[in-house]
Design an enzyme around this catalytic site. Sequence first.
Site, PDB file in Angstrom:
ATOM      1  CD  GLN A   1      41.541  42.082  34.458  1.00 41.45           C
ATOM      2  OE1 GLN A   1      41.832  41.946  33.015  1.00 41.45           O
ATOM      3  NE2 GLN A   1      40.840  42.805  34.941  1.00 41.45           N
TER       4      GLN A   1
ATOM      5  CE  LYS B   1      40.901  43.508  29.933  1.00 45.81           C
ATOM      6  NZ  LYS B   1      41.442  43.696  31.099  1.00 45.81           N
TER       7      LYS B   1
ATOM      8  CG  ASP C   1      46.987  46.074  30.941  1.00 43.89           C
ATOM      9  OD1 ASP C   1      46.117  46.768  30.530  1.00 43.89           O
ATOM     10  OD2 ASP C   1      47.294  45.205  31.768  1.00 43.89           O
TER      11      ASP C   1
END
Length: 297
Positions: free
Chosen positions: A97, A53, A120
């Site tokens: 995450q 990322k 997300d």
Amino acid sequence: MVAQIISGNEVAKSIRAEIKNEVVQLKKVGIEPGLVVIIVGEDPASQVYVRKKGEACDELGFCSETVRLPASTTEEELLRLVDKYNKDKKFDGILVQLPLPKHISEEKVLMRIDPGKDVDGFHPVNVGKMVVGSADCYLPCTPHGVQELLIRSGNDPAGKHVVVLGRSNIVGKPVACILVQKAKGADATVTICHSRTKNLAEITRQADILIAAIGSPNFVKADMVRDGVVVIDVGVNRINDPTAKGGTRLVGDVDFEAVSKKAKAITPVPGGVGPMTITMLMKNTLHAAKIHHNYKG
Ligand code: GUN
């Protein structure tokens, strides 16, 4: 039948080129998209995803920060950090995450992220907007990537029977929700199957498009699909293989070798859905930056 191999690498490359061009335009008016990625603990797969990322941000000209916290971090500490980045105007997107260590509630942490920075697409506000088909929401990256792969590879799901294997909150449920929507690039008839589904192969054999997201190596065999099926394999499973470099290799949820002989089109693992996930994250972050700066270009 020789299957079309749907290359996520190629599709992701062209979307990234589009994003890069947009970032050049944004920077001319002083806007730099920013993403902060927070990782708690040492999960090796998560470490790889987080590194990728950061690399994607560098490649596309985003400002990025990766915060690595020890597994001993408390829930309260993580929540306070999320609060800090919610207020920090330098960052348009916040990504925590998953999975988190067991002593931290994922639900609590995801709910704390400002829905306007939830690139997300996991915050209940964005999940709700996705369910009602609102144009103004962040779609979760992997399911959105699956939809883009279908569209850009010429396999429009409209009117097709899509069978989804798996009911996770990250892939199975949202991909079904996105593809059943009354919208361009959707309009499918969707069936979700899972570990308690009876006569599974009978259902998967009815699929025009089969999306496998169960995390079980090579689970889908040739006798579970019909000729001409389009297969999207979301699985990423590391298996032992003494002939491979390092003694292990990645395989999907689909027995690629056998199923590709019957399929019209199929995604490989690696190089299929994987590269799309991070690309859609970048797209969401770019979108967030435009909204935060009221950019209409
Ligand atoms: N872990 C596995 N997939 C994802 C994802 O798409 N986002 C986050 N935050 N964590 C993940």
